[in-house]
Design a protein around this motif. Sequence first.
Motif, PDB file in Angstrom:
ATOM      1  N   GLY A 286      70.328  45.184  60.455  1.00 18.82           N
ATOM      2  CA  GLY A 286      71.100  44.650  61.573  1.00 18.82           C
ATOM      3  C   GLY A 286      72.428  44.110  61.057  1.00 18.82           C
ATOM      4  O   GLY A 286      72.826  44.357  59.914  1.00 18.82           O
ATOM      5  N   TRP A 287      73.128  43.362  61.922  1.00 14.08           N
ATOM      6  CA  TRP A 287      74.400  42.775  61.501  1.00 14.08           C
ATOM      7  C   TRP A 287      74.159  41.610  60.546  1.00 14.08           C
ATOM      8  O   TRP A 287      73.267  40.805  60.750  1.00 14.08           O
ATOM      9  CB  TRP A 287      75.201  42.284  62.707  1.00 14.08           C
ATOM     10  N   ARG A 288      74.965  41.538  59.504  1.00 13.02           N
ATOM     11  CA  ARG A 288      74.845  40.460  58.523  1.00 13.02           C
ATOM     12  C   ARG A 288      76.222  39.864  58.240  1.00 13.02           C
ATOM     13  O   ARG A 288      77.222  40.573  58.179  1.00 13.02           O
ATOM     14  CB  ARG A 288      74.264  41.003  57.210  1.00 13.02           C
ATOM     15  N   LYS A 289      76.234  38.537  58.045  1.00 13.99           N
ATOM     16  CA  LYS A 289      77.467  37.866  57.635  1.00 13.99           C
ATOM     17  C   LYS A 289      77.559  37.740  56.118  1.00 13.99           C
ATOM     18  O   LYS A 289      78.638  37.535  55.579  1.00 13.99           O
ATOM     19  CB  LYS A 289      77.547  36.474  58.271  1.00 13.99           C
ATOM     20  N   ASP A 290      76.411  37.841  55.440  1.00 16.71           N
ATOM     21  CA  ASP A 290      76.358  37.631  53.992  1.00 16.71           C
ATOM     22  C   ASP A 290      76.492  38.945  53.224  1.00 16.71           C
ATOM     23  O   ASP A 290      75.671  39.284  52.367  1.00 16.71           O
ATOM     24  CB  ASP A 290      75.060  36.924  53.604  1.00 16.71           C
ATOM     25  N   LEU A 291      77.546  39.685  53.525  1.00 12.28           N
ATOM     26  CA  LEU A 291      77.712  41.008  52.932  1.00 12.28           C
ATOM     27  C   LEU A 291      77.907  40.961  51.424  1.00 12.28           C
ATOM     28  O   LEU A 291      77.497  41.882  50.714  1.00 12.28           O
ATOM     29  CB  LEU A 291      78.890  41.731  53.592  1.00 12.28           C
ATOM     30  N   ALA A 292      78.530  39.908  50.915  1.00  9.54           N
ATOM     31  CA  ALA A 292      78.735  39.818  49.469  1.00  9.54           C
ATOM     32  C   ALA A 292      77.388  39.842  48.742  1.00  9.54           C
ATOM     33  O   ALA A 292      77.240  40.492  47.693  1.00  9.54           O
ATOM     34  CB  ALA A 292      79.510  38.548  49.120  1.00  9.54           C
ATOM     35  N   LYS A 293      76.392  39.162  49.296  1.00  5.79           N
ATOM     36  CA  LYS A 293      75.047  39.154  48.703  1.00  5.79           C
ATOM     37  C   LYS A 293      74.442  40.552  48.716  1.00  5.79           C
ATOM     38  O   LYS A 293      73.770  40.961  47.765  1.00  5.79           O
ATOM     39  CB  LYS A 293      74.152  38.179  49.463  1.00  5.79           C
ATOM     40  N   ILE A 294      74.692  41.297  49.780  1.00  7.15           N
ATOM     41  CA  ILE A 294      74.140  42.645  49.895  1.00  7.15           C
ATOM     42  C   ILE A 294      74.837  43.601  48.935  1.00  7.15           C
ATOM     43  O   ILE A 294      74.176  44.365  48.208  1.00  7.15           O
ATOM     44  CB  ILE A 294      74.247  43.127  51.354  1.00  7.15           C
ATOM     45  N   TYR A 295      76.174  43.560  48.889  1.00  4.98           N
ATOM     46  CA  TYR A 295      76.902  44.429  47.956  1.00  4.98           C
ATOM     47  C   TYR A 295      76.506  44.150  46.504  1.00  4.98           C
ATOM     48  O   TYR A 295      76.473  45.063  45.671  1.00  4.98           O
ATOM     49  CB  TYR A 295      78.414  44.248  48.111  1.00  4.98           C
ATOM     50  N   ALA A 296      76.201  42.902  46.197  1.00  9.20           N
ATOM     51  CA  ALA A 296      75.856  42.537  44.824  1.00  9.20           C
ATOM     52  C   ALA A 296      74.655  43.317  44.308  1.00  9.20           C
ATOM     53  O   ALA A 296      74.544  43.585  43.106  1.00  9.20           O
ATOM     54  CB  ALA A 296      75.581  41.036  44.727  1.00  9.20           C
ATOM     55  N   ASP A 297      73.755  43.714  45.201  1.00  8.09           N
ATOM     56  CA  ASP A 297      72.548  44.435  44.799  1.00  8.09           C
ATOM     57  C   ASP A 297      72.601  45.931  45.065  1.00  8.09           C
ATOM     58  O   ASP A 297      71.637  46.650  44.781  1.00  8.09           O
ATOM     59  CB  ASP A 297      71.324  43.832  45.489  1.00  8.09           C
ATOM     60  N   MET A 298      73.706  46.403  45.619  1.00 11.35           N
ATOM     61  CA  MET A 298      73.838  47.832  45.873  1.00 11.35           C
ATOM     62  C   MET A 298      74.156  48.582  44.573  1.00 11.35           C
ATOM     63  O   MET A 298      74.921  48.107  43.734  1.00 11.35           O
ATOM     64  CB  MET A 298      74.962  48.095  46.879  1.00 11.35           C
ATOM     65  N   ASP A 299      73.581  49.785  44.431  1.00  9.63           N
ATOM     66  CA  ASP A 299      73.946  50.663  43.323  1.00  9.63           C
ATOM     67  C   ASP A 299      75.036  51.639  43.728  1.00  9.63           C
ATOM     68  O   ASP A 299      75.908  51.976  42.921  1.00  9.63           O
ATOM     69  CB  ASP A 299      72.704  51.428  42.842  1.00  9.63           C
ATOM     70  N   VAL A 300      74.997  52.110  44.969  1.00 13.37           N
ATOM     71  CA  VAL A 300      76.016  53.012  45.509  1.00 13.37           C
ATOM     72  C   VAL A 300      76.205  52.662  46.985  1.00 13.37           C
ATOM     73  O   VAL A 300      75.229  52.380  47.691  1.00 13.37           O
ATOM     74  CB  VAL A 300      75.608  54.499  45.396  1.00 13.37           C
ATOM     75  N   VAL A 301      77.448  52.680  47.445  1.00  8.07           N
ATOM     76  CA  VAL A 301      77.755  52.478  48.868  1.00  8.07           C
ATOM     77  C   VAL A 301      78.385  53.754  49.400  1.00  8.07           C
ATOM     78  O   VAL A 301      79.283  54.326  48.764  1.00  8.07           O
ATOM     79  CB  VAL A 301      78.695  51.278  49.079  1.00  8.07           C
ATOM     80  N   SER A 302      77.918  54.213  50.545  1.00  6.82           N
ATOM     81  CA  SER A 302      78.412  55.474  51.104  1.00  6.82           C
ATOM     82  C   SER A 302      79.058  55.254  52.466  1.00  6.82           C
ATOM     83  O   SER A 302      78.879  54.210  53.102  1.00  6.82           O
ATOM     84  CB  SER A 302      77.269  56.483  51.233  1.00  6.82           C
ATOM     85  N   LEU A 303      79.795  56.254  52.884  1.00  5.69           N
ATOM     86  CA  LEU A 303      80.409  56.283  54.215  1.00  5.69           C
ATOM     87  C   LEU A 303      80.389  57.734  54.663  1.00  5.69           C
ATOM     88  O   LEU A 303      80.784  58.623  53.912  1.00  5.69           O
ATOM     89  CB  LEU A 303      81.835  55.733  54.165  1.00  5.69           C
ATOM     90  N   CYS A 304      79.913  57.984  55.880  1.00  6.58           N
ATOM     91  CA  CYS A 304      79.689  59.351  56.362  1.00  6.58           C
ATOM     92  C   CYS A 304      80.486  59.673  57.620  1.00  6.58           C
ATOM     93  O   CYS A 304      80.179  60.637  58.327  1.00  6.58           O
ATOM     94  CB  CYS A 304      78.202  59.560  56.627  1.00  6.58           C
ATOM     95  N   SER A 305      81.508  58.914  57.920  1.00  6.30           N
ATOM     96  CA  SER A 305      82.188  58.981  59.214  1.00  6.30           C
ATOM     97  C   SER A 305      82.811  60.342  59.496  1.00  6.30           C
ATOM     98  O   SER A 305      83.266  61.049  58.593  1.00  6.30           O
ATOM     99  CB  SER A 305      83.258  57.902  59.293  1.00  6.30           C
ATOM    100  N   ILE A 306      82.868  60.671  60.788  1.00  5.87           N
ATOM    101  CA  ILE A 306      83.565  61.861  61.266  1.00  5.87           C
ATOM    102  C   ILE A 306      85.064  61.600  61.299  1.00  5.87           C
ATOM    103  O   ILE A 306      85.876  62.492  61.070  1.00  5.87           O
ATOM    104  CB  ILE A 306      83.045  62.226  62.670  1.00  5.87           C
ATOM    105  N   ASN A 307      85.441  60.365  61.575  1.00  8.38           N
ATOM    106  CA  ASN A 307      86.840  59.956  61.615  1.00  8.38           C
ATOM    107  C   ASN A 307      86.903  58.482  61.224  1.00  8.38           C
ATOM    108  O   ASN A 307      85.995  57.715  61.528  1.00  8.38           O
ATOM    109  CB  ASN A 307      87.415  60.160  63.020  1.00  8.38           C
ATOM    110  N   GLU A 308      87.960  58.093  60.523  1.00  8.07           N
ATOM    111  CA  GLU A 308      88.127  56.709  60.082  1.00  8.07           C
ATOM    112  C   GLU A 308      89.606  56.362  60.014  1.00  8.07           C
ATOM    113  O   GLU A 308      90.453  57.231  59.876  1.00  8.07           O
ATOM    114  CB  GLU A 308      87.522  56.495  58.687  1.00  8.07           C
ATOM    115  N   GLY A 309      89.867  55.063  60.089  1.00 10.42           N
ATOM    116  CA  GLY A 309      91.206  54.562  59.787  1.00 10.42           C
ATOM    117  C   GLY A 309      91.208  54.125  58.338  1.00 10.42           C
ATOM    118  O   GLY A 309      91.335  54.918  57.417  1.00 10.42           O
ATOM    119  N   THR A 310      91.038  52.831  58.133  1.00 13.76           N
ATOM    120  CA  THR A 310      90.865  52.271  56.791  1.00 13.76           C
ATOM    121  C   THR A 310      89.561  51.483  56.801  1.00 13.76           C
ATOM    122  O   THR A 310      89.525  50.348  57.273  1.00 13.76           O
ATOM    123  CB  THR A 310      92.048  51.357  56.413  1.00 13.76           C
ATOM    124  N   PRO A 311      88.465  52.066  56.321  1.00 14.57           N
ATOM    125  CA  PRO A 311      87.160  51.412  56.432  1.00 14.57           C
ATOM    126  C   PRO A 311      87.030  50.180  55.550  1.00 14.57           C
ATOM    127  O   PRO A 311      87.098  50.259  54.322  1.00 14.57           O
ATOM    128  CB  PRO A 311      86.176  52.505  56.011  1.00 14.57           C
TER     129      PRO A 311
END
Length: 406
Positions: A286-311
């Motif tokens: 769901g939505w989280r405000k504590d994204l820094a905590k989540i990124y700290a444990d990520m090994d890879v972050v992906s983005l699959c968008s059909i269209n984007e500005g500056t994500p």
Amino acid sequence: MRFKGTENQRVEKEKVRILRIIARLNIGGPAMQAVFLNKAFNSDSFKSKLIYGSLDKSEGDMSYLLDEAPQFSIYIGEMRREVNLIRDFITFIKIISIILRERPHIVHTHTAKAGALGRMAAFITGVPIRVHTFHGHIFEGYFGGKKTVFFKMVERFLARFTDRIIVLSPTLKEQIMHVLGITDRSKLSVIPLGVETELFLNCESLKGQFKRELNLYDETRLVGIVGRLTPIKNHKMFIDAAKIIMAENGAKLDIKFVVVGDGDMRESISAYAKENDLLERMVFTGWRKDLAKIYADMDVVSLCSINEGTPVSLIEAMLAGRPVVATDVGGVRDIVSHSRTGYLVQRGDARSLAGYIMQLLSNDEMSRKVGQAAREYSRKIYIRERLANDMDILYKDLLKKKGVMT
């Protein structure tokens, strides 16, 4: 209906008044930038107020960012993302009324709906300077052909009485000029996003907290995607890549696929994961405000968008030193340099997405090197102080050119 002393109104000892307008404060880059700039431009030289509207039921809410200074914001409940002639007319009249009361020297709009209503209201009331920011564009992946053609025509019309159009990256500038033909170079300025860099640069101190929250082992690998669960974000591609990874490497991998965010496609995305026998491998936060905590444990972050500005999610992940794999759409290539600060794949190419994710998971040195390069690049570009300074220069230049500032 024009307020007295508009075009020749000069700013000497009084503060420059800015009225900023955004359709809604849903979770994402536009809301973060609008709120930050509203705060930054309440200073010795400027006075800024932010008009914002209502969220859809499935959207995450960032209006809490206004809690520090609610006196600098104005809520219009009728302003929503969807086109509704009655509500939009009421919104238009209310914006005109606010302009006549606040007498801004600058109206700066963000997002499409606010850009249309705000700029028209500013024009007919004679606001000296009208600025609009394209945080991306809605001309690919959002609507059918006829609607897209109509919205292009509207933006070309609005550009005629806009003093400056801001885009967030050079690629978006080229699209606005040459592909979409909305306006020419003379009216366009590139001003990249600014984010809260220190929060993500220092996230290593939070490492392990998110995994403990999920009752996972320290050795469990996490691959994530962060954003609204809507068709344009194409989460099915993420699940398709997860299926490929598990089919080819599942026996030797302790891995979870983390979906951060919410939206009207939550149930269908969960169902799609279940259809592909992946539900046990998925984590929906769901939505989280504590994204820094989540990124700290990520090994890879992906983005699959059909269209984007500056994500923003990619910028945050890069600041956290995490390697990213993303679709090469919109302004993504202005953030991610392929094979140096991350990896780019073609829209819909789940196999290549899976391939690069596996390369990063299986090569710690490669992952560390790419993540470090991403951190060093993003920390130099996407800082809030630079954003505020760039906007200050732009505003003052426009004020002088229009004869509003002495």
